[in-house]
Design an enzyme around this catalytic site. Structure first.
Site, short mmCIF file in Angstrom:
data_model
loop_
_atom_site.label_atom_id
_atom_site.label_comp_id
_atom_site.label_asym_id
_atom_site.label_seq_id
_atom_site.Cartn_x
_atom_site.Cartn_y
_atom_site.Cartn_z
N ASP A 1 0.85 -1.19 0.00
CA ASP A 1 0.00 0.00 0.00
C ASP A 1 0.89 1.24 0.00
O ASP A 1 1.91 1.27 0.69
CB ASP A 1 -0.87 0.03 1.26
N HIS B 1 4.00 -7.57 0.27
CA HIS B 1 3.68 -8.89 -0.25
C HIS B 1 4.46 -9.15 -1.53
O HIS B 1 5.15 -8.27 -2.07
CB HIS B 1 2.18 -8.98 -0.53
N SER C 1 8.39 3.25 4.81
CA SER C 1 9.56 3.34 3.96
C SER C 1 9.14 3.21 2.50
O SER C 1 8.05 3.64 2.13
CB SER C 1 10.59 2.28 4.33
#
Length: 415
Positions: free
Chosen positions: A176, A247, A353
């Site tokens: 995200d 992911h 980050s």
């Protein structure tokens, strides 16, 4: 008469004695007054001197520390290889920024955010944080009181099917965040944001013997498994309010991991705009492998106040540790082509980050994204890679229209 003169002489003597006593008293008082004034001046001077030294001594210490860091920076490190030639950072502002003890502050911040909070205060504190950074609490799997500290709240798990995986796409978003940049990579100077670049060879390092002997212009081509393909890049910035787990973007096999200790500079887009090569300076973890399209490099970049980076399939990884000059070099670990499926949980940031995804794909691969847009895990990065290019589609439509016009001309009755 003699008596009168004696009386006057006695009064004169007594007057002289009184004047002498008055002079003695006056002199004593003036001496005490001078002494008191002198003592007050001395006390004031001592106090001012102490205040000055309280400011001067730390200032001298900080100046010596900054000078030592500056000298070390220009003697030993943070060089950027540009056109096979090392160049040090010459910009004064950038150099001063690099001299800041950001690694120490990041470790302190990581320790503070790991302190266990009282159960009664957790919902209020986490709710206040979520309201400031616009975090969506409805997606969480657990209740707010279940997170013992702020770090665990950062790496919170989401509800089942909160991030559906696009089935009709070979490549999906790994995290995200905000899309900073995407597109094909044609040279070693790669965009980190629009108009500001970093050095790809410095960023990834020489991955094998073939890349170490290549010139900078041939480095990108040497990464490709199929010379007819092209290398593509996607950069996603994770803001403090985002979901901080990342992911796998596709089905692929991880060959090895390379850990660059580096700096912990901020990766905020505002900083990236004025500081080129930041991605090549920062601490980062690069996972290199292959997918069905060819070469792939999945990089998690550290930043200021990022306590650590955790990757679930790599238990030996340790980031944001004490860095000494003699060990400040890349550390590699062979993962033996470890398989990981599309959408599978890969790792987590202990605060926000950036993810940099570099992958090989056919030349007709087209992103369905926009720079600056918000993206989520599982969202498709492109349309079908086997679709026809736009030019071919336009040409095909024109051909169909021409054929239809010809058939109309054939069946048109002649007068």
């Amino acid at each position: 008469m003699i008596t009168n003169n004696m009386w006057r002489l006695g009064r004169l003597v007594r007057g002289c004695q009184c004047c002498g006593s008055l002079l003695r008293i006056t002199s004593q008082r003036s001496t005490s007054l001078v002494r008191s004034c002198t003592s007050s001046v001395n006390v004031r001077y001592v106090r001012n001197a102490r205040r000055r030294w309280r400011v001067i001594v730390p200032g001298i210490g900080l100046s010596l520390l900054a000078g030592a860091q500056w000298e070390y920076l220009h003697k030993h490190g943070y060089s950027i290889d540009i056109h096979d030639r090392p160049e040090l950072l010459n910009d004064v502002v950038v150099t001063c920024y690099c001299c800041l003890p950001l690694r120490m502050t990041s470790r302190i911040w990581g320790w503070l955010t790991s302190i266990e909070l009282p159960v009664g205060l957790r919902p209020a504190l986490y709710g206040f944080y979520a309201s400031i950074f616009h975090a969506d609490l409805d997606e969480m799997e657990l209740d707010l009181s279940a997170f013992p500290n702020l770090v665990e709240f950062f790496v919170r798990a989401l509800k089942h099917n909160a991030r559906p995986i696009a089935e009709n796409a070979n490549m999906i978003s790994p995290a995200d965040g905000k899309v900073l940049y995407f597109g094909p990579v044609t040279s070693c100077r790669v965009e980190q944001v629009k108009g500001v670049t970093y050095d790809l060879r410095q960023f990834l390092g020489d991955l094998n013997d073939s890349t170490s002997n290549r010139l900078a212009d041939d480095y990108v081509n040497s990464l490709l498994k199929n010379p007819d393909n092209r290398l593509y890049q996607l950069i996603i910035y994770l803001a403090p309010g985002n979901y901080h787990r990342f992911h796998s973007p596709t089905d692929w096999n991880i060959k090895f991991r390379r850990h660059f200790p580096g700096k912990l500079l901020s990766v905020n887009p505002k900083v990236l705009k004025f500081m080129r090569n930041l991605f090549s300076l920062n601490e980062r973890v690069v996972y290199v492998g292959e997918w069905t399209g060819g070469f792939m490099a999945y990089t998690a970049i550290g930043a200021t106040n990022v306590g650590s980076i955790r990757v679930y399939c790599d238990g030996n990884l340790a980031t944001n540790t004490v860095q000494w000059p003699e060990i400040a070099h890349p550390k590699e670990a062979n993962l033996g082509y470890a398989p990981i499926a599309k959408g599978e949980l890969f790792g987590e940031f202990r605060l926000g980050s950036t993810i940099v995804l570099l992958f090989e794909a056919p030349r007709d691969f087209r992103f369905c994204l926009q720079v600056g847009q918000t993206i989520k895990v599982g969202q498709a990065l492109s349309t079908h890679s086997n679709d026809e290019p736009e030019e071919r589609q336009i040409e095909r439509r024109h051909l169909i229209m021409d054929v239809a016009q010809d058939w109309r001309d054939i069946w048109k009755p002649k007068i």
